[in-house]
Enzyme design. Structure first.
Site, PDB file in Angstrom:
ATOM      1  N   ASP A 160       3.173   5.465  -1.457  1.00 13.05           N
ATOM      2  CA  ASP A 160       3.274   5.956  -0.081  1.00 13.05           C
ATOM      3  C   ASP A 160       3.954   7.325   0.005  1.00 13.05           C
ATOM      4  O   ASP A 160       4.018   7.919   1.081  1.00 13.05           O
ATOM      5  CB  ASP A 160       4.095   4.980   0.776  1.00 13.05           C
ATOM      6  CG  ASP A 160       3.370   3.660   1.016  1.00 13.05           C
ATOM      7  OD1 ASP A 160       2.153   3.591   0.766  1.00 13.05           O
ATOM      8  OD2 ASP A 160       4.038   2.715   1.460  1.00 13.05           O
ATOM      9  N   LYS A 180       7.301   4.808   8.550  1.00 11.07           N
ATOM     10  CA  LYS A 180       5.876   4.806   8.905  1.00 11.07           C
ATOM     11  C   LYS A 180       5.441   3.411   9.326  1.00 11.07           C
ATOM     12  O   LYS A 180       6.087   2.414   8.960  1.00 11.07           O
ATOM     13  CB  LYS A 180       4.996   5.290   7.749  1.00 11.07           C
ATOM     14  CG  LYS A 180       5.082   4.498   6.426  1.00 11.07           C
ATOM     15  CD  LYS A 180       4.259   3.228   6.352  1.00 11.07           C
ATOM     16  CE  LYS A 180       4.318   2.584   4.955  1.00 11.07           C
ATOM     17  NZ  LYS A 180       3.913   1.154   4.962  1.00 11.07           N
TER      18      LYS A 180
END
Ligand code: C5P
Length: 322
Positions: free
Chosen positions: A149, A11
């Site tokens: 996350d 990401k």
């Protein structure tokens, strides 16, 4: 039971506003996550029940290979092993004696790219498919237990995240932008960057989503206005990361000089991302950064997570997993 293969994409944080440290030690965030086509790969097999295969493994036998495997621990502290234990606690065991996992690492660690978190979420997705236990709420709880996350990586795409990162809202998907990701040799540890942030920013807001720079950026993203979004890129952790790794600035200048439409630090660093005008421009700066000793990659933004792929029934996968 099924054996499966699942990809774990990295990401980027396109925008990141960080607030004041909370009583629980974490910092409230307001961030825009974006998945990219750089992926780790996991293959997962149910472990046969022979005690010799499973003894002392706590239900998971993990093997790590690939270009970014160096320094990645294959023991119980790996986020994949922690994800296995979190799944077992909340959704029950998988396989007669647990699972065997072959993890192929392409995403560098200490980069702010969420590689370890994505691997953990990929294992949760794999176990859900293998066992047919798909309780979304339990999976999200298991994910957050492993790391801040991890819940994002259960869905991926273009998303705003709040709190530690567990409160997620979908934004207008971004197109498959051409992107370069570049990391200096130095890795950064998230906890250390947040400590440096505390020293630099005693004026941080309690609620980073109230920051006018965040409001502007998220309004641009929600409207799908890329030009406005690229003009509003910022990352509150950048001064702290630059204090620990000043060479990041040099990378930023190279990416800008190569024609980047936007450059940002991902998470707590040390990797930078840059949206480029063309694949040729991306290739050129990627090659130049590699010559300068940086890790560098080019690819695309991706919106949908690749589906879990079934490799076969139990028993298949007794061959070499890599
Ligand atoms: O949640 P995770 O284990 O990935 O976080 C690693 C470290 O980064 C935490 O121990 C904490 O020091 C810091 N952190 C933080 N605020 C966040 C996320 C992480 O302070 N929102």
């Amino acid at each position: 039971m099924l054996a499966v293969e699942v990809l774990a994409p990295a990401k980027l944080n396109l925008v990141l506003a960080a607030g004041r440290r909370r009583a629980d030690g974490y910092h409230p965030l307001a961030t825009i996550f974006q998945t990219i086509s750089l992926c780790d790969r996991l293959r997962v097999w149910p472990l046969p029940s022979q005690p010799s295969r499973a003894a002392g493994t706590e239900g998971i036998v993990l093997r790590v290979t690939g270009p970014e495997a160096a320094g990645v621990e294959a023991g119980p502290a790996n986020l994949v092993a922690r994800a296995y234990r979190a799944f077992r606690r909340r959704l029950g065991p998988a396989g007669p004696a647990g699972v065997r996992v072959a993890l192929f690492k392409r995403v560098p660690k200490g980069a702010g790219l969420g590689g370890g978190s994505s691997d953990a979420a990929a294992l949760l997705r794999a176990l859900a498919q293998m066992t047919g236990r798909n309780d979304a709420e339990a999976l999200a709880e298991a994910a957050l237990e492993v790391g801040s996350d991890v819940p994002y990586f259960l869905t991926g795409g273009t998303r705003a995240a709040f709190g530690r990162g567990e409160r997620l809202t979908a934004l207008t998907p971004l197109p498959p932008e051409v992107v370069v990701v570049a990391k200096p040799p130095r890795e950064l540890e998230t906890g250390r960057v947040f400590l440096a942030f505390d020293r630099l920013r005693d004026d941080a807001l309690a609620d980073p989503a109230a920051d006018p720079r965040w409001r502007k950026a998220v309004a641009a993203a929600a409207a799908g206005d890329r030009d406005a979004l690229w003009r509003s890129v910022f990352n509150d952790l950048e001064p702290a990361a630059l204090g620990l790794a000043p060479e990041i600035e040099e990378g930023r200048e190279r990416l800008r000089a190569a024609g980047a439409q936007a450059v940002g630090l991902s998470g707590s660093g040390s990797a930078l991302w840059a949206v480029m005008p063309s694949p040729a421009a991306a290739d050129r700066v990627r090659r130049a950064l590699r010559r300068a000793g940086w890790w560098a990659w080019s690819g695309r933004f991706v919106e949908r997570l690749p589906a879990v792929r079934v490799l076969g029934r139990a028993g298949a996968g007794e061959g070499d997993p890599a």
